[in-house]
Design a protein around this motif. Structure first.
Motif, mmCIF file in Angstrom:
data_model
loop_
_atom_site.group_PDB
_atom_site.id
_atom_site.type_symbol
_atom_site.label_atom_id
_atom_site.label_comp_id
_atom_site.label_asym_id
_atom_site.label_seq_id
_atom_site.Cartn_x
_atom_site.Cartn_y
_atom_site.Cartn_z
ATOM 1 N N ALA A 81 0.844 -1.198 0.000
ATOM 2 C CA ALA A 81 0.000 0.000 0.000
ATOM 3 C C ALA A 81 0.876 1.243 0.000
ATOM 4 O O ALA A 81 1.998 1.222 0.510
ATOM 5 N N GLY A 111 0.272 3.754 1.748
ATOM 6 C CA GLY A 111 0.325 4.214 3.144
ATOM 7 C C GLY A 111 -0.436 5.498 3.381
ATOM 8 O O GLY A 111 -0.351 6.083 4.458
ATOM 9 N N THR A 112 -1.205 5.936 2.395
ATOM 10 C CA THR A 112 -1.993 7.155 2.554
ATOM 11 C C THR A 112 -3.476 6.827 2.532
ATOM 12 O O THR A 112 -3.904 5.861 1.913
ATOM 13 N N GLY A 113 -4.239 7.669 3.241
ATOM 14 C CA GLY A 113 -5.667 7.462 3.309
ATOM 15 C C GLY A 113 -6.326 8.559 4.118
ATOM 16 O O GLY A 113 -5.722 9.611 4.362
ATOM 17 N N LEU A 128 -7.581 3.287 3.543
ATOM 18 C CA LEU A 128 -6.413 3.463 2.682
ATOM 19 C C LEU A 128 -6.862 3.729 1.244
ATOM 20 O O LEU A 128 -7.943 3.306 0.819
ATOM 21 N N ASP A 129 -6.011 4.381 0.486
ATOM 22 C CA ASP A 129 -6.317 4.709 -0.909
ATOM 23 C C ASP A 129 -6.606 3.456 -1.737
ATOM 24 O O ASP A 129 -7.301 3.529 -2.751
ATOM 25 N N GLU A 130 -6.086 2.316 -1.309
ATOM 26 C CA GLU A 130 -6.272 1.063 -2.056
ATOM 27 C C GLU A 130 -7.629 0.409 -1.777
ATOM 28 O O GLU A 130 -7.962 -0.615 -2.361
ATOM 29 N N GLU A 143 -1.072 9.620 6.825
ATOM 30 C CA GLU A 143 -0.108 8.722 6.189
ATOM 31 C C GLU A 143 0.477 7.778 7.229
ATOM 32 O O GLU A 143 0.560 8.124 8.420
ATOM 33 N N ALA A 144 0.902 6.621 6.783
ATOM 34 C CA ALA A 144 1.470 5.606 7.661
ATOM 35 C C ALA A 144 2.864 6.007 8.122
ATOM 36 O O ALA A 144 3.634 6.591 7.354
ATOM 37 N N PHE A 165 -0.351 6.157 12.294
ATOM 38 C CA PHE A 165 -0.671 7.146 11.263
ATOM 39 C C PHE A 165 -0.415 8.524 11.827
ATOM 40 O O PHE A 165 -0.474 8.731 13.028
#
Length: 141
Positions: free
Chosen positions: A59, A61-63, A92-94, A117-118, A132
């Motif tokens: 990932a 790592g952003t969301g 998460l963006d994914e 972000e992670a 985060f």
């Protein structure tokens, strides 16, 4: 009286794979080869189509914060010095939702939809935890 020690974490199976990647500072999830759904937490079977072909993906790592709670009372004596702290559910963006602590942000400043972000917290040589932190508008561009 001795100081409380950190509760042990002894991951097994897919959970061990997740913690091993965290030690490498990689946040991972799975994608089903059968139905393409993103899957988290890691599993042996896709919860959408029950397929057993799940590929590990990294990932970004952003969301964004989906939900959160501020803890005013520690869940274990070891964490007493950390209160208050914030626990967040992050989309998460994914397309998967992850649970972790939020750092670098007072509980009163957290909001649903906040970009995050992670970060990887190397708490021990053999243990890295996911956290985060908020991402400012300037950091996003």
């Amino acid at each position: 009286m001795s100081a409380p020690t950190r509760p042990p974490i002894t991951p097994r199976g897919e959970e061990k794979v997740f913690f091993d990647r965290l030690r490498e500072h990689k946040l991972v999830f799975q994608r089903c080869a059968g139905c393409s759904h993103a899957v988290f937490p890691l599993r042996t079977v896709c919860p959408h189509c029950f397929g057993e072909s799940l590929d590990l993906e990294r990932a970004a790592g952003t969301g964004t914060v989906y939900s959160f709670t501020a803890q005013a009372r520690a869940s274990h004596p070891f964490f007493a010095a950390d209160v208050p702290y914030t626990l967040v559910l992050v989309d998460l963006d994914e397309g998967v939702r992850v649970f972790a602590n939020l750092v670098d942000c007072p509980p009163d400043d957290v909001s649903v939809g906040m970009p995050v972000e992670a970060v990887f917290d190397d708490v021990e040589p053999e243990l890295t935890l996911l956290r985060f932190r908020p991402v400012s508008i300037e950091e996003q561009s």
